[in-house]
Write a protein that holds these residues in place. Structure first.
Motif, short mmCIF file in Angstrom:
data_model
loop_
_atom_site.label_atom_id
_atom_site.label_comp_id
_atom_site.label_asym_id
_atom_site.label_seq_id
_atom_site.Cartn_x
_atom_site.Cartn_y
_atom_site.Cartn_z
N PRO A 10 33.41 44.76 41.36
CA PRO A 10 31.91 44.20 40.92
C PRO A 10 30.97 44.45 42.21
O PRO A 10 31.18 44.87 43.16
CB PRO A 10 32.44 42.66 41.30
CG PRO A 10 33.71 42.85 42.25
CD PRO A 10 34.41 43.82 42.02
N TYR A 11 29.58 44.17 41.60
CA TYR A 11 28.50 44.59 42.78
C TYR A 11 28.40 43.40 43.44
O TYR A 11 28.89 42.26 43.39
CB TYR A 11 27.17 44.53 41.48
CG TYR A 11 27.21 46.21 41.06
CD1 TYR A 11 28.25 46.51 40.40
CD2 TYR A 11 26.20 46.84 40.74
CE1 TYR A 11 28.41 47.70 39.46
CE2 TYR A 11 26.07 47.72 40.13
CZ TYR A 11 26.88 48.32 39.30
OH TYR A 11 26.97 49.40 38.64
N VAL A 12 27.52 43.52 44.38
CA VAL A 12 27.49 42.76 45.61
C VAL A 12 25.84 42.69 45.95
O VAL A 12 25.28 43.93 46.13
CB VAL A 12 28.30 42.94 46.99
CG1 VAL A 12 28.11 41.96 48.07
CG2 VAL A 12 29.66 42.94 46.66
N VAL B 188 43.12 56.06 39.48
CA VAL B 188 43.59 55.40 40.69
C VAL B 188 44.68 54.35 40.24
O VAL B 188 45.57 54.42 41.42
CB VAL B 188 42.31 54.37 41.22
CG1 VAL B 188 42.16 53.10 40.68
CG2 VAL B 188 42.43 54.33 42.96
N ALA B 189 44.79 53.87 39.40
CA ALA B 189 46.24 53.42 38.93
C ALA B 189 47.36 54.35 39.18
O ALA B 189 48.41 53.49 39.71
CB ALA B 189 46.14 52.74 37.54
N LEU B 190 47.17 55.30 38.98
CA LEU B 190 48.40 56.29 39.36
C LEU B 190 48.89 56.41 40.53
O LEU B 190 49.85 56.41 41.15
CB LEU B 190 48.21 57.66 38.69
CG LEU B 190 47.94 57.80 37.02
CD1 LEU B 190 47.63 59.21 36.85
CD2 LEU B 190 49.34 57.20 36.48
N LEU C 106 40.79 47.52 47.06
CA LEU C 106 42.06 47.24 47.37
C LEU C 106 42.18 46.09 46.06
O LEU C 106 43.46 45.88 45.48
CB LEU C 106 42.21 46.53 48.39
CG LEU C 106 42.61 47.73 49.52
CD1 LEU C 106 42.72 47.21 51.01
CD2 LEU C 106 43.88 48.54 49.40
N ARG C 107 41.48 45.01 46.14
CA ARG C 107 41.68 43.95 45.18
C ARG C 107 41.67 44.30 43.67
O ARG C 107 42.28 43.78 42.82
CB ARG C 107 40.86 42.80 45.54
CG ARG C 107 40.96 41.47 44.72
CD ARG C 107 40.12 40.23 45.17
NE ARG C 107 38.84 40.63 45.01
CZ ARG C 107 38.07 39.55 45.25
NH1 ARG C 107 38.36 38.41 45.83
NH2 ARG C 107 36.64 39.66 44.93
N HIS C 108 40.63 44.98 43.24
CA HIS C 108 40.34 45.49 41.98
C HIS C 108 40.86 46.59 41.55
O HIS C 108 41.14 46.80 40.42
CB HIS C 108 38.70 45.37 41.81
CG HIS C 108 38.29 44.09 42.07
ND1 HIS C 108 38.26 43.09 40.94
CD2 HIS C 108 37.55 43.55 43.24
CE1 HIS C 108 37.72 41.85 41.45
NE2 HIS C 108 37.19 42.30 42.85
#
Length: 438
Positions: free
Chosen positions: A70-72, A137-139, A101-103
């Motif tokens: 998400p954007y900040v 990145v899931a891999l 890390l979270r997303h």
């Protein structure tokens, strides 16, 4: 075995283990607070009544993390940085890692939350993978999650490097080509003692051959006092290897002298002589069968890390190549003597490519091979076949000395699994996935 609470040494060790969890919990809390601050500032400030336009310096949403985060709000970072006692850019980097890390790396993040690994290692993984897409990145996440709880940080980062290459080999190849354009040799100004520094950025294979040639010349100069006196009469008798290597590098500027020294000029210019002139080296390359079948893939080169096959070809371009037979590790080899023969050492290095001591970071082949079960002389009733790749633990010399003389005990519970007990009762299991508390 539980530590003896009445033993001061055991008390210190228990407190040290507790402090690890305390440190990891504090690092996790910091990441969670950074994420909480990011969550409080996800709304677009330009949608607020009376918002100052961005072109006049107003606040806006920015993308800190990788694809899928998400954007900040941009201007929220300053106040958080003050609260964290850090520079704004430092807090910005931590928030990017935490969001990734979270997303993007949820399996790795889950392990961080259990305090089973260091948060800084996970953050490094996040920054290394930021340019990958959400699907790519899931891999990496899946592979890191299997390793980060037990492997040393260096091994985790090597895994990440390999997976990044695998996820987008074309992009990695493009980066290699881009970096090749940065090859250079730079000479510094002369200092007040008449010395200069030489800096070079070149192909890994060429760098290795230059280093080997420098070492060879340095060894010749070291072993031949007359040669040193003839060419370098100013050298003292106690000249160091580092000094000799610097002098040897200077010989590369005199190719005819160097060729004569290395006895190349008297070679006949034929095919056999051409082979003789080429240097020799041993390269341990590990490949998946798919890479052999297709000619495309990622190789694990010991001491160098993951390389695409084209890079391996460059490493070997100027050397004589001798292929050794692939070793079948489905069976074991054992001998009836105390010393481990070369074939056992080779097979053990492939089976167990890292130091078997708990939490060790070493992956070198320069290790001792220890008998986890103490060797018993056959004349004293020892069984046959005690020495083999079924009963060998690679240990660096310091770890071998500790195991032999400092009261450590180790039980080999599988071909590549060891259970250690320290002198004061700490227990660890070392297996192909790293080190794990028992």
């Amino acid at each position: 075995m539980s530590p003896d609470v009445h033993d001061p040494a055991a008390t210190v060790l228990a407190a040290a283990e507790t402090s690890v969890r305390t440190r990891r919990a504090a690092a996790l809390e910091d990441l969670e607070l950074v994420l909480a601050w990011a969550d409080l500032h996800r709304d677009d400030p330009q949608h607020k009544p009376g918002a100052i336009p961005v072109r006049y310096g107003g606040d806006q949403l920015i993308d800190l993390g990788g694809d899928g985060t998400p954007y900040v709000q941009d201007l929220c970072l300053g106040e958080l940085a003050i609260a964290r006692h850090t520079h704004l850019l430092s807090t910005r980097a931590v928030m990017a890692d935490a969001l990734d890390l979270r997303h993007r790396l949820p399996q790795t993040w889950a392990i961080v939350q259990t305090l089973a690994c260091e948060a800084w290692v996970a953050c490094r993984v996040a920054s290394m993978t930021r340019k990958l897409s959400f699907d790519q990145v899931a891999l990496v996440d899946e592979a890191v999650a299997r390793a980060i709880g037990g492997c040393a940080p260096g091994r985790v980062f090597r895994i990440v490097e390999a997976k990044i290459i695998e996820t987008d080999t074309a992009a990695h190849t493009a980066r290699i080509e881009e970096q090749r354009r940065t090859r250079t040799v730079v000479l510094s100004p002369t200092d007040d003692t008449g010395l200069r520094m030489l800096f070079a950025r070149l192909e890994a294979g060429d760098a290795a051959w230059v280093d080997a040639t420098v070492d060879r010349v340095a060894d010749l100069l070291h072993d031949d006092a007359d040669l040193r006196q003839a060419h370098h009469p100013d050298l003292p008798e106690d000249v160091t290897k580092a000094e000799l290597r610097a002098i040897a590098l200077g010989w590369l500027a005199r190719p005819h002298d160097l060729a004569a020294l290395l006895q190349f000029l008297d070679q006949q210019d034929d095919e056999q002589a051409s082979k003789t002139r080429k240097p020799s080296a041993v390269l341990h390359v590990h490949l998946h069968q798919a890479a052999l079948d297709t000619g495309v893939g990622v190789a694990r080169v010991e001491e160098l890390g993951p390389l695409v096959l084209d890079q391996v070809r460059l490493l070997l371009a100027h050397a004589n190549v001798t292929l050794r037979p692939v070793l079948d590790l489905s069976e074991t080899i054992a001998v009836d003597r105390y010393e481990h023969p070369t074939i056992v050492r080779e097979r053990t290095a492939i089976l167990i490519p890292a130091d078997a001591f708990p939490h060790s970071t070493s992956v070198t082949r320069r290790v001792d091979l220890d008998h986890p079960t103490p060797y018993l002389d056959p004349d004293s009733g020892g069984p046959p076949g005690q020495t083999g790749d079924h009963a060998a633990a690679p240990l660096t010399r310091r770890h071998h000395r500790a195991k032999t003389h400092a009261g450590y005990t180790v039980e080999q519970t599988g071909r590549t699994t060891f259970e250690w007990t320290t002198p004061h009762g700490l227990r660890r299991r070392v297996d192909p996935t790293g080190t794990h508390p028992l």
